[in-house]
Motif scaffolding. Structure first.
Motif, PDB file in Angstrom:
ATOM      1  N   MET A 105       0.825  -1.207   0.000  1.00 41.70           N
ATOM      2  CA  MET A 105       0.000   0.000   0.000  1.00 41.70           C
ATOM      3  C   MET A 105       0.862   1.261   0.000  1.00 41.70           C
ATOM      4  SD  MET A 105      -3.055  -1.170  -0.069  1.00 41.70           S
ATOM      5  CE  MET A 105      -3.991  -2.643   0.363  1.00 41.70           C
ATOM      6  N   ALA A 106       1.896   1.271   0.846  1.00 40.69           N
ATOM      7  CA  ALA A 106       2.758   2.450   0.939  1.00 40.69           C
ATOM      8  C   ALA A 106       3.493   2.708  -0.370  1.00 40.69           C
ATOM      9  CB  ALA A 106       3.750   2.274   2.085  1.00 40.69           C
ATOM     10  N   ILE A 107       3.938   1.630  -1.023  1.00 36.81           N
ATOM     11  CA  ILE A 107       4.625   1.789  -2.304  1.00 36.81           C
ATOM     12  C   ILE A 107       3.693   2.412  -3.333  1.00 36.81           C
ATOM     13  CG2 ILE A 107       5.582   0.493  -4.257  1.00 36.81           C
ATOM     14  CD1 ILE A 107       6.782  -1.439  -2.204  1.00 36.81           C
ATOM     15  N   ARG A 108       2.443   1.948  -3.363  1.00 35.50           N
ATOM     16  CA  ARG A 108       1.502   2.524  -4.321  1.00 35.50           C
ATOM     17  C   ARG A 108       1.168   3.981  -3.983  1.00 35.50           C
ATOM     18  NH1 ARG A 108      -3.164  -1.866  -4.824  1.00 35.50           N
ATOM     19  NH2 ARG A 108      -2.255  -2.617  -2.859  1.00 35.50           N
ATOM     20  N   ALA A 109       1.097   4.299  -2.694  1.00 35.23           N
ATOM     21  CA  ALA A 109       0.860   5.695  -2.317  1.00 35.23           C
ATOM     22  C   ALA A 109       1.983   6.592  -2.837  1.00 35.23           C
ATOM     23  CB  ALA A 109       0.741   5.811  -0.795  1.00 35.23           C
ATOM     24  N   SER A 115      -6.919  12.972  -9.490  1.00 36.42           N
ATOM     25  CA  SER A 115      -7.409  11.631  -9.159  1.00 36.42           C
ATOM     26  C   SER A 115      -6.280  10.771  -8.599  1.00 36.42           C
ATOM     27  CB  SER A 115      -8.030  10.970 -10.392  1.00 36.42           C
ATOM     28  OG  SER A 115      -7.111  10.912 -11.461  1.00 36.42           O
ATOM     29  N   LEU A 116      -5.045  11.042  -9.036  1.00 35.43           N
ATOM     30  CA  LEU A 116      -3.897  10.331  -8.467  1.00 35.43           C
ATOM     31  C   LEU A 116      -3.595  10.819  -7.055  1.00 35.43           C
ATOM     32  CD1 LEU A 116      -1.675  10.245 -11.658  1.00 35.43           C
ATOM     33  CD2 LEU A 116      -2.656   8.266 -10.497  1.00 35.43           C
ATOM     34  N   ARG A 117      -3.799  12.101  -6.800  1.00 42.87           N
ATOM     35  CA  ARG A 117      -3.646  12.602  -5.427  1.00 42.87           C
ATOM     36  C   ARG A 117      -4.695  11.942  -4.524  1.00 42.87           C
ATOM     37  NH1 ARG A 117       1.026  14.236  -7.043  1.00 42.87           N
ATOM     38  NH2 ARG A 117       1.258  16.389  -7.763  1.00 42.87           N
ATOM     39  N   TYR A 118      -5.903  11.791  -5.059  1.00 40.14           N
ATOM     40  CA  TYR A 118      -6.958  11.114  -4.304  1.00 40.14           C
ATOM     41  C   TYR A 118      -6.557   9.669  -4.025  1.00 40.14           C
ATOM     42  CZ  TYR A 118     -11.235   8.325  -3.939  1.00 40.14           C
ATOM     43  OH  TYR A 118     -12.180   7.406  -3.566  1.00 40.14           O
ATOM     44  N   ALA A 119      -5.996   8.979  -5.029  1.00 43.42           N
ATOM     45  CA  ALA A 119      -5.536   7.607  -4.830  1.00 43.42           C
ATOM     46  C   ALA A 119      -4.427   7.558  -3.780  1.00 43.42           C
ATOM     47  CB  ALA A 119      -5.052   7.016  -6.151  1.00 43.42           C
ATOM     48  N   PHE A 120      -3.549   8.556  -3.787  1.00 44.03           N
ATOM     49  CA  PHE A 120      -2.489   8.640  -2.782  1.00 44.03           C
ATOM     50  C   PHE A 120      -3.087   8.650  -1.378  1.00 44.03           C
ATOM     51  CE2 PHE A 120      -0.416  11.662   0.121  1.00 44.03           C
ATOM     52  CZ  PHE A 120       0.800  11.042   0.328  1.00 44.03           C
ATOM     53  N   ALA A 121      -4.123   9.466  -1.157  1.00 40.76           N
ATOM     54  CA  ALA A 121      -4.747   9.540   0.164  1.00 40.76           C
ATOM     55  C   ALA A 121      -5.388   8.203   0.541  1.00 40.76           C
ATOM     56  CB  ALA A 121      -5.793  10.660   0.187  1.00 40.76           C
ATOM     57  N   VAL A 122      -6.031   7.541  -0.431  1.00 41.84           N
ATOM     58  CA  VAL A 122      -6.673   6.247  -0.162  1.00 41.84           C
ATOM     59  C   VAL A 122      -5.638   5.211   0.253  1.00 41.84           C
ATOM     60  CG1 VAL A 122      -7.927   4.333  -1.220  1.00 41.84           C
ATOM     61  CG2 VAL A 122      -8.635   6.683  -1.678  1.00 41.84           C
ATOM     62  N   PHE A 123      -4.508   5.170  -0.443  1.00 39.29           N
ATOM     63  CA  PHE A 123      -3.490   4.171  -0.123  1.00 39.29           C
ATOM     64  C   PHE A 123      -2.780   4.484   1.195  1.00 39.29           C
ATOM     65  CE2 PHE A 123      -3.398   3.202  -4.834  1.00 39.29           C
ATOM     66  CZ  PHE A 123      -3.968   1.945  -4.675  1.00 39.29           C
ATOM     67  N   VAL A 124      -2.696   5.743   1.573  1.00 37.13           N
ATOM     68  CA  VAL A 124      -2.129   6.083   2.885  1.00 37.13           C
ATOM     69  C   VAL A 124      -3.017   5.515   3.991  1.00 37.13           C
ATOM     70  CG1 VAL A 124      -1.699   7.982   4.478  1.00 37.13           C
ATOM     71  CG2 VAL A 124      -0.851   8.121   2.145  1.00 37.13           C
ATOM     72  N   VAL A 125      -4.335   5.702   3.849  1.00 38.32           N
ATOM     73  CA  VAL A 125      -5.259   5.130   4.833  1.00 38.32           C
ATOM     74  C   VAL A 125      -5.156   3.607   4.830  1.00 38.32           C
ATOM     75  CG1 VAL A 125      -7.688   4.886   5.460  1.00 38.32           C
ATOM     76  CG2 VAL A 125      -6.836   7.085   4.639  1.00 38.32           C
ATOM     77  N   ALA A 126      -5.041   3.005   3.643  1.00 36.69           N
ATOM     78  CA  ALA A 126      -4.932   1.555   3.547  1.00 36.69           C
ATOM     79  C   ALA A 126      -3.658   1.046   4.208  1.00 36.69           C
ATOM     80  CB  ALA A 126      -4.972   1.120   2.082  1.00 36.69           C
ATOM     81  N   THR A 127      -2.582   1.814   4.121  1.00 36.47           N
ATOM     82  CA  THR A 127      -1.332   1.419   4.789  1.00 36.47           C
ATOM     83  C   THR A 127      -1.524   1.323   6.295  1.00 36.47           C
ATOM     84  OG1 THR A 127      -0.043   2.530   3.052  1.00 36.47           O
ATOM     85  CG2 THR A 127       1.087   2.031   5.124  1.00 36.47           C
TER      86      THR A 127
END
Length: 477
Positions: free
Chosen positions: A148-152, A234-246
């Motif tokens: 998750m962190a790598i994708r963020a 939308s990539l910034r939004y994905a960044f926030a989602v993956f941070v929460v997922a981490t």
């Protein structure tokens, strides 16, 4: 000095007492309309909030049902929903950048190069990850969190690359893909460790997959709204989602890390489950014949999924159908595949009895048949049927494989079996994607080759089908 009021400047509003009665009535009516509109918006907002809260409560209740809340499976279900939400946002953003804003020849060459490199970790590193993590505390939770962190991080890099046109666009995009596939492998090993007594592995995996579908469906509109301001948002939004997922990954129950009493499933020859195991060493068992058959059959639908993802992305760009925009066509095909996947998950959860061996064989043959239809009658409707069938077949075949593993593999080795089977399927997807990129952008040729590959693989799977599709007896050779 004078008692008269100074003259009002031109354009200034007239005092209320000097306004005509008609103007006062109009202004009063407008004020009442504004207040009514405000009250209406507040009512709509409260209604939407209640509906959203009700949806969240029902989702939490469903995730925690049948002991999933006590075992910790509900946390993994929520994590998978965030994973799918982030992947959906990345796909929506890159749909208009990676494939449609770069010259076709350059895009295909770079994607083929980096996709080819992704085969290395799946072929060599993946079988070593499980035993390596078993030696360290918190190994699997940190491994899932790392994907998750790598994708963020890569989503943030992608957002900058999209704006600046950096050469890091393709490496970062393929890095997101590799991390996503690695997450699938690590998650497969986590599900059996969080399984409550009242749930089977098939139902648990179906529930996790359904949560991913819901997460992607909820996230897609939000990603589209963000992309209206630019693909990078939308990539910034994905960044926030993956941070929460981490954070959610690291907070998974400690049972995810436990491997006490478990064994290892080996795909090659080696000691069987009944053989004596030296003290201090993990139990080793060979793959049962039924599981091997189901795994080989699953490679066909998974190969087709990777092939269609890459081949159709470039094909529809250079060979659109009619007056349809390439982005719309690709979205329709992907949407049909998503619908088929959802239908497969639903059927797997509803059907009380299913023959896994028959299902995986029919899924493989159905993919070959619909690929032939799409090659002969190339058009929008055949492509939608192809996407729908591919998604349905892949979902049902995977659930059948899970069922076979649950039935034929000893409990102590099931975690290893799920991890190894998912690694094999991820590798099949990568191989299919690589073939899809290498194919000439000729619709009937590409789909015809896909049909031929599936038919040949189907003959191989059926020809090597063991006479007795059941668990390998203990100590059998």
């Amino acid at each position: 000095m004078t008692d008269e009021h100074p003259a009002a400047p031109p354009g200034a509003p007239r005092p209320r007492a000097e306004r005509p009665a008609s103007m006062r009535r109009a202004l009063a009516g407008a004020g009442r309309g504004t207040r009514a509109a405000g009250r209406g918006l507040r009512v709509v907002g409260r209604g939407a909030g209640r509906a959203g809260g009700y949806t969240v409560r029902q989702a939490r209740r469903a995730a925690r049902a049948e002991g999933a809340g006590d075992s910790g499976l509900s946390r993994l279900i929520g994590l998978h929903a965030f994973n799918a939400a982030g992947d959906a946002a990345v796909a929506i953003s890159l749909a208009g950048t990676l494939f449609f804003q770069v010259p076709t020849g350059e895009a295909r060459g770079q994607v083929a190069l980096f996709l080819g490199l992704t085969m290395l970790p799946f072929a060599i590193v993946a079988p070593l990850i499980g035993p390596f993590l078993d030696r360290f505390s918190h190994g699997r939770r940190w491994a899932i969190g790392a994907t998750m962190a790598i994708r963020a991080f890569l989503c943030w890099v992608l957002g900058t690359a999209v704006v600046t046109g950096s050469h890091w666009l393709f490496p970062a995009a393929l890095g997101v893909l590799v991390a996503s596939k690695a997450y699938g492998v690590t998650r497969a090993a986590a599900v059996p460790r969080l399984l409550p007594p009242s749930l089977t592995l098939v139902k648990a995996n179906a529930r996790v997959s359904l949560a991913g579908t819901v997460g992607a469906a909820v996230s897609a509109p939000l990603a589209v709204l963000a992309s209206l301001a630019g693909s990078e948002w939308s990539l910034r939004y994905a960044f926030a989602v993956f941070v929460v997922a981490t954070i959610l990954a690291i907070r998974l129950p400690e049972r995810v890390d436990s491997s006490a009493g478990e064994g290892t499933l080996v795909l090659m020859s080696g000691p069987s489950a009944g053989a004596a195991t030296p003290p201090g060493r993990r139990l080793r068992a060979r793959i049962p014949s039924a599981v091997a058959f189901a795994l080989r059959a699953n490679c066909g639908p998974r190969w087709l999924s990777g092939f269609l993802t890459m081949f159709m992305a470039f094909l529809l760009r250079d060979n659109p159908i009619g007056d349809w925009e390439p982005e719309v066509l690709l979205g329709l095909v992907i949407g049909a595949a998503g619908l088929g996947n959802t239908l497969g998950i639903g059927l797997g959860s509803v059907l009380k009895r299913i023959d896994p061996a028959l299902t995986v064989a029919l899924a493989l043959l159905a993919d070959a048949a619909i690929a032939l239809v799409a090659a002969l009658f190339y058009g929008l409707v055949p492509l939608l049927l192809l996407g729908l069938t591919a998604g349905l077949a892949q979902s049902l075949a995977k659930l059948s494989l899970d069922s076979t593993i649950q039935r034929d593999v000893p409990d102590r080795i099931q975690a290893s079996a799920f991890a190894r089977s998912d690694t094999t399927l991820q590798l099949a997807w990568v191989v299919g994607g690589f073939v899809g990129i290498a194919m000439p952008l000729v619709p009937r040729l590409g789909l015809g080759v896909a049909c031929a590959v599936l038919v040949a693989w189907g003959f191989f799977v059926l020809a090597t089908r063991p006479r007795r599709l059941g668990p390998t007896p203990a100590g059998a050779a």
